[in-house]
Design a protein around this motif. Sequence first.
Motif, short mmCIF file in Angstrom:
data_model
loop_
_atom_site.label_atom_id
_atom_site.label_comp_id
_atom_site.label_asym_id
_atom_site.label_seq_id
_atom_site.Cartn_x
_atom_site.Cartn_y
_atom_site.Cartn_z
N LYS A 101 0.77 -1.13 -0.33
CA LYS A 101 0.46 0.12 0.15
C LYS A 101 0.95 1.36 0.40
O LYS A 101 1.67 1.42 0.73
CB LYS A 101 -1.04 -0.13 1.50
CG LYS A 101 -2.09 1.07 1.37
CD LYS A 101 -2.55 1.61 2.80
CE LYS A 101 -3.91 1.27 2.10
NZ LYS A 101 -4.67 1.46 3.98
N LYS A 104 -3.19 6.98 0.16
CA LYS A 104 -4.99 6.90 0.60
C LYS A 104 -5.76 8.31 0.77
O LYS A 104 -4.49 9.06 1.24
CB LYS A 104 -5.00 6.20 2.70
CG LYS A 104 -6.09 6.24 2.86
CD LYS A 104 -6.52 5.17 3.65
CE LYS A 104 -6.75 6.56 5.53
NZ LYS A 104 -6.73 6.23 6.87
N LYS A 105 -6.24 8.31 -0.09
CA LYS A 105 -7.13 9.58 0.41
C LYS A 105 -8.75 9.16 -0.08
O LYS A 105 -9.27 8.70 -0.35
CB LYS A 105 -6.89 9.83 -1.92
CG LYS A 105 -5.50 10.53 -2.03
CD LYS A 105 -5.34 11.64 -1.26
CE LYS A 105 -5.64 12.67 -1.74
NZ LYS A 105 -5.11 14.29 -1.39
N PRO A 113 -12.73 5.89 1.92
CA PRO A 113 -11.39 6.37 1.65
C PRO A 113 -11.06 5.92 0.47
O PRO A 113 -11.55 4.51 -0.06
CB PRO A 113 -10.50 5.70 2.25
CG PRO A 113 -11.39 4.65 2.89
CD PRO A 113 -12.93 5.31 3.35
N ARG A 114 -10.39 5.61 -0.51
CA ARG A 114 -9.93 5.23 -1.94
C ARG A 114 -8.00 4.21 -1.43
O ARG A 114 -7.51 5.67 -1.10
CB ARG A 114 -9.25 5.76 -3.14
CG ARG A 114 -9.29 5.04 -3.93
CD ARG A 114 -8.87 6.06 -5.42
NE ARG A 114 -10.38 6.19 -5.80
CZ ARG A 114 -11.01 7.48 -6.81
NH1 ARG A 114 -10.00 8.33 -7.15
NH2 ARG A 114 -12.16 7.97 -7.05
N ASN A 115 -7.26 3.69 -1.18
CA ASN A 115 -6.27 2.86 -0.73
C ASN A 115 -5.65 2.30 -2.55
O ASN A 115 -5.81 2.26 -3.42
CB ASN A 115 -6.37 1.87 -0.71
CG ASN A 115 -6.93 1.87 0.96
OD1 ASN A 115 -7.00 2.56 1.56
ND2 ASN A 115 -8.37 1.02 1.76
N TYR A 116 -4.29 2.83 -2.27
CA TYR A 116 -3.15 2.94 -3.37
C TYR A 116 -2.81 1.61 -2.98
O TYR A 116 -1.65 1.77 -2.32
CB TYR A 116 -2.59 4.01 -3.80
CG TYR A 116 -3.77 5.38 -4.18
CD1 TYR A 116 -4.27 5.27 -5.56
CD2 TYR A 116 -4.29 6.07 -3.56
CE1 TYR A 116 -4.63 6.35 -5.85
CE2 TYR A 116 -5.47 6.93 -3.51
CZ TYR A 116 -5.67 7.43 -5.15
OH TYR A 116 -6.64 8.06 -4.58
N TYR A 117 -2.80 1.05 -4.44
CA TYR A 117 -1.71 -0.58 -3.94
C TYR A 117 -0.64 -0.78 -5.16
O TYR A 117 -1.13 -0.28 -6.17
CB TYR A 117 -2.68 -1.91 -3.93
CG TYR A 117 -3.08 -1.86 -1.89
CD1 TYR A 117 -2.90 -2.36 -1.60
CD2 TYR A 117 -4.51 -1.37 -3.10
CE1 TYR A 117 -3.39 -1.84 -0.41
CE2 TYR A 117 -5.51 -1.35 -1.42
CZ TYR A 117 -4.62 -2.08 -0.41
OH TYR A 117 -5.58 -1.64 0.61
N ARG A 129 -6.03 -0.19 -6.91
CA ARG A 129 -6.82 0.97 -6.09
C ARG A 129 -8.18 0.18 -5.97
O ARG A 129 -8.43 -0.67 -6.60
CB ARG A 129 -6.80 2.20 -6.61
CG ARG A 129 -8.51 2.12 -7.61
CD ARG A 129 -7.73 4.01 -8.43
NE ARG A 129 -6.52 4.03 -9.35
CZ ARG A 129 -6.59 4.39 -9.79
NH1 ARG A 129 -7.96 5.06 -10.77
NH2 ARG A 129 -5.90 5.37 -11.20
N GLU A 131 -12.33 1.08 -4.12
CA GLU A 131 -12.86 1.15 -2.63
C GLU A 131 -13.75 0.86 -2.59
O GLU A 131 -14.11 0.50 -3.38
CB GLU A 131 -12.42 3.13 -3.54
CG GLU A 131 -13.42 3.36 -4.73
CD GLU A 131 -12.91 4.14 -5.26
OE1 GLU A 131 -12.55 3.76 -6.53
OE2 GLU A 131 -14.01 4.79 -4.61
#
Length: 153
Positions: A101, A104-105, A113-117, A129, A131
């Motif tokens: 990860k 996170k936004k 939130p939206r998570n970025y991996y 990503r 969400e």
Amino acid sequence: MSYNSNQHLTTSESDLSEQPGFEFTDWMFDGWLNENSSTLTDSVMYPVYQEGEVDEFVGNTIQQAEPSSRDHGREREVRERFAFKTKSEVEILDDGFKWRKYGKKMVKNSPNPRNYYKCSVEGCPVKKRVERDREDPKYVITTYEGVHTHESS
DNA sequence: CGTCTTTGACCCGCGC
DNA sequence: GCGCGGGTCAAAGACG
């Protein structure tokens, strides 16, 4: 959930039906959504999985991303991308890859939130990503971008 | 001790 | 310009 995002890649919805082993079923067709909101920058087609069927990934599309304005006059960067919704309580779905990860936004107009991996295999450019669906928190939207340069796991 | 999370800062393009 | 929204970096901490 176990599938390889390198598999079954096609370039358009029409190509999809010509993929060997691929069959368009009614529930799939009905499930295709054309998401064109601010949630996803590009228009992305994705299948909605019926509950209990998440284990079978049947097909997907590649989204030919618009040349990013970030690319500025340079060669057009083509990135494969597809997304799908899954009815799931948890957002950490094991898809056979190792992810790290990196961000996170909060999404605008959504409490989620939206998570970025990023794929943690060295040199592999794949990102995803995750969400939760804004208007149906029972669903998780996963967007994959790129093609793995290695086998899963 | 290496790997992964967390989290605010930062970057960049775009619209006003 | 500036602020905003989407995306990424990286330092510090958690965790095994």
